[in-house]
Write a protein that holds these residues in place. Structure first.
Motif, PDB file in Angstrom:
ATOM      1  N   HIS A   1      36.762   4.156 -33.075  1.00 58.71           N
ATOM      2  CA  HIS A   1      36.112   3.643 -34.287  1.00 58.71           C
ATOM      3  C   HIS A   1      34.941   4.553 -34.664  1.00 58.71           C
ATOM      4  O   HIS A   1      33.782   4.204 -34.433  1.00 58.71           O
TER       5      HIS A   1
ATOM      6  N   LYS B   1      44.833  -4.624 -38.445  1.00 60.97           N
ATOM      7  CA  LYS B   1      44.326  -4.906 -37.087  1.00 60.97           C
ATOM      8  C   LYS B   1      43.710  -6.288 -37.057  1.00 60.97           C
ATOM      9  O   LYS B   1      42.815  -6.593 -37.829  1.00 60.97           O
TER      10      LYS B   1
ATOM     11  N   HIS C   1      43.876  -3.079 -25.690  1.00 64.20           N
ATOM     12  CA  HIS C   1      43.268  -3.529 -24.430  1.00 64.20           C
ATOM     13  C   HIS C   1      44.336  -4.214 -23.561  1.00 64.20           C
ATOM     14  O   HIS C   1      44.711  -3.672 -22.547  1.00 64.20           O
TER      15      HIS C   1
ATOM     16  N   HIS D   1      42.740   4.799 -30.124  1.00 64.76           N
ATOM     17  CA  HIS D   1      41.851   3.641 -30.333  1.00 64.76           C
ATOM     18  C   HIS D   1      40.414   4.140 -30.383  1.00 64.76           C
ATOM     19  O   HIS D   1      39.743   4.259 -29.360  1.00 64.76           O
TER      20      HIS D   1
ATOM     21  N   ASP E   1      37.810   3.935 -27.483  1.00 65.52           N
ATOM     22  CA  ASP E   1      37.070   2.767 -27.964  1.00 65.52           C
ATOM     23  C   ASP E   1      35.578   2.840 -27.643  1.00 65.52           C
ATOM     24  O   ASP E   1      34.963   1.802 -27.403  1.00 65.52           O
TER      25      ASP E   1
END
Ligand SMILES: [Zn+2]
Length: 347
Positions: A52, A145, A199, A50, A270
């Motif tokens: 970005h 997503k 999460h 996870h 994340d």
């Protein structure tokens, strides 16, 4: 192309292996003159499931220079595979195949409900168009997503819409990841049969056995959630604080319980800076997950969930090598001896 050799104890089993690169594959066939990169404890690389990369702040456009730098940071940390459940824009062609970055899977831009998520990021189709939008995305990259819940009091995506999303995405052979941080969102995600819950804060632990049975993965982003809990502790009381401190405060227990229940749990950071998956592994261990299971979530089990085998003949030629067993010395994670991706030595 230089032929590389690695030798040592391969996790998860600790079996002795002696592997040679054959292009982007490992082989056990010895090659005279191969370069022995390192001997030690071997993993098929770490996984950040996870992340970005490529944007400094929510709403920023994808910056190719930054993307490249973020990917380099992942690789230097021993990460040979990432999954990006949402990017600021569709990535350039070199994403996931460039020599100086890890392999990568991604879901393109986030798919979002109106009035939610970060301004400037994601697509906000009409609710009726969500399944088709998600299926089109998944048919391009394998993943879609969705943000199915957001802030306190925001609408949660109706279960029948999410079920239609899952059905249409699965029909094109893709997988659905959903952002959820509310109990009802987690329940809907399980009910709708998504593939991956991101999460999962406030998720009802009673759902964990069903997630294990249905093969729904959980990426708890535990270090990040714990950081927001700490940031909210001193804030004035209110519904948002109750939500984050309450739900986030139970998140370590939830993560450990998910591992215990046999859910596929994945490490995901994340956050910036990139290349900090070791922090997530430590957060798992601090929460009571055994170092072996924490490393599984960050390596071989995550790779297997994402469709890549471990350190066996015929597998993609990725590896990270440590001087000592990282399960008994987590500090090893901060100093990989060598990293190999696609049969080439990184750095
Ligand atoms: Zn995220």
């Amino acid at each position: 192309m230089v032929i590389l050799r690695i030798r040592g104890y391969a996790l998860p089993d600790g079996d002795e292996v002696d592997l040679y690169t054959d292009g982007d594959r490992w082989t056990t066939d010895p090659v005279v003159g191969a370069e022995l990169v390192a001997e030690g404890w071997l993993l098929p690389g770490l996984v950040d499931a996870h992340t970005h990369p490529g944007a400094y702040a929510p709403g920023d456009r994808l910056d190719e220079k930054l993307l490249r730098a973020d990917l380099r940071d992942h690789l230097a940390a021993g990460v040979t595979l990432i999954r990006s459940p949402g990017l600021a824009d569709d990535p350039p062609d070199w994403f996931g195949v460039a020599d100086d970055g890890p392999r990568a899977q991604h879901a393109g831009r986030w798919i979002v409900q109106h009035g939610q998520f970060f301004d400037g990021w994601g697509r906000r189709p009409a609710v009726d168009d969500l399944p088709a939008t998600a299926a089109a995305q998944a048919s391009r990259t394998g993943w879609a997503k969705l943000i199915i819940d957001w802030d306190v009091d925001d609408d949660i995506l109706p279960v029948e819409v999410l079920r239609a999303v899952a059905t249409e995405v699965h029909a094109v052979g893709g997988r659905v990841a959903v952002h959820s941080q509310h109990a009802l969102g987690g329940a809907i995600a399980v009910e709708a049969g998504v593939d991956s819950i991101e999460h999962g804060m406030c998720l009802d632990p009673d759902l964990l056995p069903r997630m294990a049975e249905q093969g729904i993965a959980l990426t708890p982003t535990l270090a990040l959630v714990t950081k927001s809990v700490n940031a909210y502790r001193d804030r004035p009381d209110g519904p948002r604080k109750d939500w984050i401190v309450g739900g986030g405060g139970r998140h370590g227990h939830l993560t450990a319980a998910a591992v215990e229940a046999g859910v596929t749990v994945l490490t995901g950071t994340d956050s910036r800076p990139h290349g900090r998956v070791a922090d997530e592994i430590r957060a798992f261990v601090d929460a009571g997950v055994s170092p072996h299971e924490a490393l599984a979530a960050a390596s071989w089990a995550a790779r297997s969930y994402l469709g890549l085998p471990g350190l066996v003949a015929g597998a993609p030629a990725d590896a990270v090598i440590f001087d000592a067993d990282p399960r008994t010395d987590l500090a090893q994670l901060d100093r990989p001896r060598a990293v190999i991706v696609r049969g080439r030595r990184a750095g």
